[in-house]
Design a protein around this motif. Structure first.
Motif, PDB file in Angstrom:
ATOM      1  N   GLU A 173      44.132 -62.561  58.816  1.00 11.10           N
ATOM      2  CA  GLU A 173      42.996 -61.713  58.314  1.00 11.10           C
ATOM      3  C   GLU A 173      42.075 -61.638  59.493  1.00 11.10           C
ATOM      4  O   GLU A 173      41.825 -62.708  60.275  1.00 11.10           O
ATOM      5  CB  GLU A 173      42.382 -62.558  57.200  1.00 11.10           C
ATOM      6  CG  GLU A 173      41.117 -61.732  56.818  1.00 11.10           C
ATOM      7  CD  GLU A 173      40.826 -62.042  55.148  1.00 11.10           C
ATOM      8  OE1 GLU A 173      41.674 -62.532  54.691  1.00 11.10           O
ATOM      9  OE2 GLU A 173      39.849 -61.545  54.786  1.00 11.10           O
ATOM     10  N   ARG A 174      41.985 -60.436  59.832  1.00 11.82           N
ATOM     11  CA  ARG A 174      41.175 -59.842  61.053  1.00 11.82           C
ATOM     12  C   ARG A 174      41.813 -60.482  62.339  1.00 11.82           C
ATOM     13  O   ARG A 174      40.915 -60.540  63.246  1.00 11.82           O
ATOM     14  CB  ARG A 174      39.673 -60.336  60.919  1.00 11.82           C
ATOM     15  CG  ARG A 174      39.142 -60.111  59.671  1.00 11.82           C
ATOM     16  CD  ARG A 174      39.070 -58.648  59.129  1.00 11.82           C
ATOM     17  NE  ARG A 174      38.546 -58.507  57.661  1.00 11.82           N
ATOM     18  CZ  ARG A 174      38.256 -57.327  56.913  1.00 11.82           C
ATOM     19  NH1 ARG A 174      39.208 -56.300  57.475  1.00 11.82           N
ATOM     20  NH2 ARG A 174      37.970 -57.307  55.840  1.00 11.82           N
ATOM     21  N   ASN A 216      40.320 -67.628  53.152  1.00 14.85           N
ATOM     22  CA  ASN A 216      40.563 -67.217  51.802  1.00 14.85           C
ATOM     23  C   ASN A 216      42.032 -67.896  51.543  1.00 14.85           C
ATOM     24  O   ASN A 216      43.046 -67.233  51.677  1.00 14.85           O
ATOM     25  CB  ASN A 216      40.747 -65.637  51.872  1.00 14.85           C
ATOM     26  CG  ASN A 216      39.661 -64.830  52.056  1.00 14.85           C
ATOM     27  OD1 ASN A 216      38.548 -65.165  51.468  1.00 14.85           O
ATOM     28  ND2 ASN A 216      39.548 -63.830  53.139  1.00 14.85           N
ATOM     29  N   LYS A 293      35.785 -71.901  51.603  1.00 11.19           N
ATOM     30  CA  LYS A 293      34.914 -70.834  51.100  1.00 11.19           C
ATOM     31  C   LYS A 293      35.115 -70.646  49.548  1.00 11.19           C
ATOM     32  O   LYS A 293      36.110 -70.670  48.777  1.00 11.19           O
ATOM     33  CB  LYS A 293      35.590 -69.444  51.521  1.00 11.19           C
ATOM     34  CG  LYS A 293      34.956 -68.139  51.030  1.00 11.19           C
ATOM     35  CD  LYS A 293      35.925 -67.072  51.842  1.00 11.19           C
ATOM     36  CE  LYS A 293      35.319 -65.643  51.226  1.00 11.19           C
ATOM     37  NZ  LYS A 293      35.840 -64.542  52.211  1.00 11.19           N
ATOM     38  N   ARG A 330      31.200 -73.356  53.404  1.00  6.77           N
ATOM     39  CA  ARG A 330      30.640 -72.391  53.997  1.00  6.77           C
ATOM     40  C   ARG A 330      29.385 -71.668  53.192  1.00  6.77           C
ATOM     41  O   ARG A 330      29.480 -71.543  51.943  1.00  6.77           O
ATOM     42  CB  ARG A 330      31.546 -71.055  54.088  1.00  6.77           C
ATOM     43  CG  ARG A 330      32.615 -71.609  54.983  1.00  6.77           C
ATOM     44  CD  ARG A 330      33.808 -70.534  55.217  1.00  6.77           C
ATOM     45  NE  ARG A 330      33.471 -69.504  55.980  1.00  6.77           N
ATOM     46  CZ  ARG A 330      33.754 -68.371  55.958  1.00  6.77           C
ATOM     47  NH1 ARG A 330      34.048 -67.741  54.662  1.00  6.77           N
ATOM     48  NH2 ARG A 330      33.551 -67.547  56.755  1.00  6.77           N
ATOM     49  N   LYS A 366      27.139 -68.754  59.183  1.00  6.75           N
ATOM     50  CA  LYS A 366      27.471 -67.619  60.021  1.00  6.75           C
ATOM     51  C   LYS A 366      26.228 -67.226  60.838  1.00  6.75           C
ATOM     52  O   LYS A 366      25.102 -67.401  60.392  1.00  6.75           O
ATOM     53  CB  LYS A 366      27.863 -66.248  59.377  1.00  6.75           C
ATOM     54  CG  LYS A 366      29.393 -66.279  58.769  1.00  6.75           C
ATOM     55  CD  LYS A 366      29.937 -65.045  58.403  1.00  6.75           C
ATOM     56  CE  LYS A 366      31.258 -65.010  57.756  1.00  6.75           C
ATOM     57  NZ  LYS A 366      31.747 -63.956  57.122  1.00  6.75           N
ATOM     58  N   ASP A 371      26.880 -60.403  58.533  1.00  2.00           N
ATOM     59  CA  ASP A 371      28.512 -60.785  58.619  1.00  2.00           C
ATOM     60  C   ASP A 371      28.789 -60.223  59.936  1.00  2.00           C
ATOM     61  O   ASP A 371      29.483 -59.227  60.192  1.00  2.00           O
ATOM     62  CB  ASP A 371      29.267 -59.835  57.702  1.00  2.00           C
ATOM     63  CG  ASP A 371      30.776 -60.304  57.672  1.00  2.00           C
ATOM     64  OD1 ASP A 371      31.078 -61.388  58.311  1.00  2.00           O
ATOM     65  OD2 ASP A 371      31.624 -59.567  56.857  1.00  2.00           O
ATOM     66  N   GLU A 399      36.343 -58.594  64.837  1.00  4.30           N
ATOM     67  CA  GLU A 399      36.439 -57.747  63.812  1.00  4.30           C
ATOM     68  C   GLU A 399      35.664 -56.441  63.537  1.00  4.30           C
ATOM     69  O   GLU A 399      36.023 -55.414  62.868  1.00  4.30           O
ATOM     70  CB  GLU A 399      36.037 -58.617  62.368  1.00  4.30           C
ATOM     71  CG  GLU A 399      35.872 -57.922  61.010  1.00  4.30           C
ATOM     72  CD  GLU A 399      35.748 -58.688  59.962  1.00  4.30           C
ATOM     73  OE1 GLU A 399      35.466 -59.939  60.112  1.00  4.30           O
ATOM     74  OE2 GLU A 399      35.494 -58.338  59.090  1.00  4.30           O
TER      75      GLU A 399
HETATM   76  C1  BDP Z   1      34.335 -61.017  56.436  1.00  2.69           C
HETATM   77  C2  BDP Z   1      35.829 -60.547  56.397  1.00  2.69           C
HETATM   78  C3  BDP Z   1      36.605 -61.228  55.514  1.00  2.69           C
HETATM   79  C4  BDP Z   1      36.442 -62.638  55.470  1.00  2.69           C
HETATM   80  C5  BDP Z   1      34.741 -62.865  55.141  1.00  2.69           C
HETATM   81  C6  BDP Z   1      34.528 -64.367  55.418  1.00  2.69           C
HETATM   82  O1  BDP Z   1      35.663 -59.284  56.490  1.00  2.69           O
HETATM   83  O2  BDP Z   1      37.988 -60.801  55.826  1.00  2.69           O
HETATM   84  O3  BDP Z   1      37.324 -63.225  54.506  1.00  2.69           O
HETATM   85  O4  BDP Z   1      34.129 -62.267  56.275  1.00  2.69           O
HETATM   86  O5  BDP Z   1      34.111 -64.899  56.107  1.00  2.69           O
HETATM   87  O6  BDP Z   1      33.790 -60.920  57.739  1.00  2.69           O
HETATM   88  O7  BDP Z   1      34.898 -65.198  54.296  1.00  2.69           O
END
Ligand code: BDP
Length: 704
Positions: A173-174, A216, A293, A330, A366, A371, A399
């Motif tokens: 992912e990313r 995820n 998460k 998180r 974060k 984000d 990202e």
């Molecule tokens: C966002 C992303 C997503 C991540 C999410 C996360 O787009 O893909 O799952 O954060 O940090 O930046 O959980």
């Protein structure tokens, strides 16, 4: 014939070594022979042997790493011996618990390096010695003097982790550097040598933990079949002092445990996790713990059962309690409330839980409230959870920063956040001091970076993105290092030592993030709208939730632009201390880089630069995009000093970056122009295309 065969083989080997040598695989651990013979000789006089006092796994790694590094740098083999006796001119590796008072002052993973009759590398633990070895190698790699060397260094943060967003099917992912490094189908029987090289690179920076799967998360990682595979990775990482962690799927007791609920207060659920943890520690005795998460972006969590985040986290922490594991929970949680301001969400979810978490829980936040934007103010949670250890989560993978075609050195972004003053108890209460525990006396301290690694030969896709992995690791160890010092170090070890080229590349790196911000999200714009986070889509106004559209964030209208987060708007600013709030809530004193984060500013408003908002935006977008042209020119100048393959690779990516920068500039400006109702000011030439053209271009990236 044999002779011929032999020589053909040697020739092939040489050819393959020379092409292999420059493909970026070796990262900053190149260890090429030092070209200057006199320097090599000086170093060699102090490195005639390695005396290894001890036999632990990590000490053995330390000695072998030192041996391999020296062999490369000095061009000759260096023996490892058990004891130096009376010999001088060698390197002693010692875990020194009692004798040396300087070593006593180190923390558990710190090291001391001195050079008297021998170079002595000492630590309280074998991990400290390993980090000391890499520090010494760094001295040699960057051509520093070693006479009279005296260095002591301890990491300022305890848990220094990479977070991989890797999936069971090999995707990331990313991730912008190919497939996942972990080959689940082949594990546990086949151990790709790359796992070890990955561990080496991390250990060389002092990274001591890695979460190997996506937040995820798939429940599959907790099955016995996958735990066996995961354990095989942990076995490789162990000798480099790296502990393995897993992201967990909160409803796993239902998905793979056959229970009817995943309610954290349900006794069967608790038992399921207790048993699962026991099973994990049986196969991974030094398992690090869980990353979670929950109740975020569709991921289930304790709130599904009327419980809160503390209930969920504490239940897992209790299961881990008999072992040395932690829970990183998180704070990236925001509800689909059409009236809410996403900026405020994490604070609202977590602030009231301060003091309610088990002592083995760290809440992972974060860096910014929304984000991973190219620029965000620091998250207001930092400084506001004095009774709960907070971990910093940075994103190394790009990202929102142009994936693998934009050259953005991230150290300035990391530093900007770490050095921000929260004003919690006194001036100088920086975010770094929250995270390193010094401000609130946190018993646990942690920092995580979402990894940018993948199976691409050079690990990170964009060759320059290696510097971001490097910078994250170096800052995780010592957040007081400067972006410039880290850049120089990395360049010297990785690209070139030609002084003019080092200077040019350092300068490029240091300016790259601001250039990116200028053509991407200047003056406090942000773009966390839904999708691949690649193509510009400021016009995006439809999604399953309002906070996944673009218009939610920029709020462009006929009056102006920006999100009013003052008392007349969402009042998100109330989450900050008065000293911070006062500066940011006044549009006259709010620093320009944050202006549109907090204010809805009229297009015609005169800013501190003397230009109107519209003119300032145009200036930023145009100069930002033009600066990529400058980057190309600068890069062209270093051609003679860097590897040709690398040179061409970066030059190609810069060309793409230039196109993308113009695309971003045109998209934002053509979209805003009907609101602002103003021409592009001179001397800038108006975009050669229409809004429809750029929309079409962005749509291409949505096609299946
Ligand atoms: C966002 C992303 C997503 C991540 C999410 C996360 O787009 O893909 O799952 O954060 O940090 O930046 O959980």
């Amino acid at each position: 014939m044999n002779f011929l065969k032999h020589n053909v083989f040697l020739l092939l080997l040489l050819v393959s070594v020379s092409s292999y040598a420059d493909d970026g695989y070796r990262l900053w651990l190149k260890y090429d022979r030092i070209a200057d013979a006199a320097k090599r000789e000086t170093y060699a006089r102090s490195a005639q042997f390695i005396a290894l006092n001890g036999s632990s796994l990590i000490l053995k790694t330390a000695a072998e790493e030192l041996q391999a590094g020296l062999q490369g740098l000095l061009g000759k083999p260096i023996p490892i011996i058990a004891s130096a006796g009376n010999q001088t001119g060698g390197i002693l590796l010692t875990v020194n618990k009692a004798a040396n008072p300087d070593v006593q002052r180190l923390n558990d993973e710190g090291y001391q390096i001195t050079n008297r009759s021998n170079i002595a590398i000492a630590g309280k633990t074998d991990a400290g010695v390993l980090y000391g070895v890499f520090a010494l190698l760094r001295q040699l790699q960057t051509a520093q003097p070693i006479n009279g060397l005296s260095i002591t260094s301890s990491p300022k943060i305890q848990y220094r982790l990479l977070n991989h967003w890797d999936n069971t099917n090999g995707t990331i992912e990313r991730g912008y550097a190919g497939e996942s490094l972990w080959k689940w189908i082949e594990l546990p029987e086949t151990i790709d040598p790359r796992y070890r090289d990955y561990a080496r690179a991390n250990a060389s920076l002092g990274i001591n933990g890695t979460v190997i799967n996506n937040v995820n998360a798939s429940a599959r990682f907790l099955t016995a079949e996958y735990l066996e595979k995961v354990a095989a990775l942990a076995n490789v990482f162990r000798s480099y002092g790296i502990r393995l962690y897993l992201s967990v799927y909160f409803p796993a007791p239902k998905t793979i445990g056959g229970l009817k609920t995943a309610d954290p207060l349900d006794p069967d659920v608790k038992k399921w996790w207790t048993d699962k943890v026991k099973e994990i520690y049986k196969v991974i005795p030094d398992f690090g713990g869980f990353l979670v998460k929950a109740n975020s972006e569709g991921e289930p969590g304790p709130q599904d059962y009327g419980r809160d985040h503390a209930d969920g986290a504490n239940m897992l922490a209790e299961a881990l309690a008999p072992y040395d594991g932690i829970v990183m929970w998180r704070a990236f949680v925001y509800k689909a409330d059409p009236k809410a301001d996403r900026f405020k969400a994490a604070y609202e979810e977590f602030k009231h839980l301060d003091g309610k978490f088990n002592r083995k829980v760290i809440v992972q936040v974060k860096n910014g409230p929304i984000d991973f934007q190219p620029r965000e103010p620091f998250s207001p949670l930092f400084g506001n959870m004095p009774k709960t250890p907070l971990a910093m989560e940075f994103q190394i993978t790009q990202e929102y920063m142009g994936h693998s075609t934009n050259w953005v050195y991230e150290a300035p972004l990391f530093k900007e956040c770490l050095d921000s003053d929260t004003y919690v108890s006194r001036k100088g209460s920086t975010v770094a001091n929250v995270v390193d525990g010094s401000l609130h006396n946190y018993p646990l301290t942690a920092i995580a970076g979402v990894a940018n690694t993948g199976a691409d030969r050079n690990w990170t896709g964009h060759p320059m993105a290696q510097a971001n992995w490097y910078a994250f690791g170096r800052l995780a160890w010592d957040h007081t290092l400067s972006s410039e010092a880290i850049a120089r170090e990395w360049i010297n070890m990785t690209l070139t030592q030609e002084p003019k080229a080092v200077k040019t590349i350092t300068d490029l790196m240091l300016r790259s993030r601001e250039i990116y911000v200028n053509y991407n999200t200047p003056i406090g714009l942000s773009r966390p709208w839904t999708g691949a986070h690649f193509a510009p889509e400021p016009w995006q106004n439809q999604s399953s939730r309002p906070d996944w559209t673009a218009i939610y964030y920029h709020r462009a209208d006929s009056i102006g632009l920006g999100f009013d987060r003052t008392a007349s708007g969402s009042n998100a600013l109330e989450q900050y201390r008065p000293e911070v709030r006062r500066v940011w809530e006044n549009a006259e004193t709010c620093p320009l880089p944050y202006l549109l984060w907090f204010h809805h500013v009229p297009w015609t408003k005169k800013l501190s630069t003397g230009r109107t908002l519209w003119d300032e935006l145009c200036t930023r977008f145009y100069t930002g995009a033009d600066s990529v042209g400058w980057m190309q020119q600068q890069w062209a100048q270093v051609k003679p000093a860097v590897d040709p393959q690398l040179f061409a690779d970066v030059a190609g990516r810069l060309q793409t970056q230039h196109k993308e920068a113009i695309w971003w500039r045109d998209s934002w400006l053509l979209y805003f122009q009907p609101f602002a109702r103003q021409p592009i000011p001179s001397p800038f030439k108006k975009p050669e295309r229409t809004l429809e053209d750029v929309k079409r271009l962005s749509d291409i990236y949505r096609l299946r």
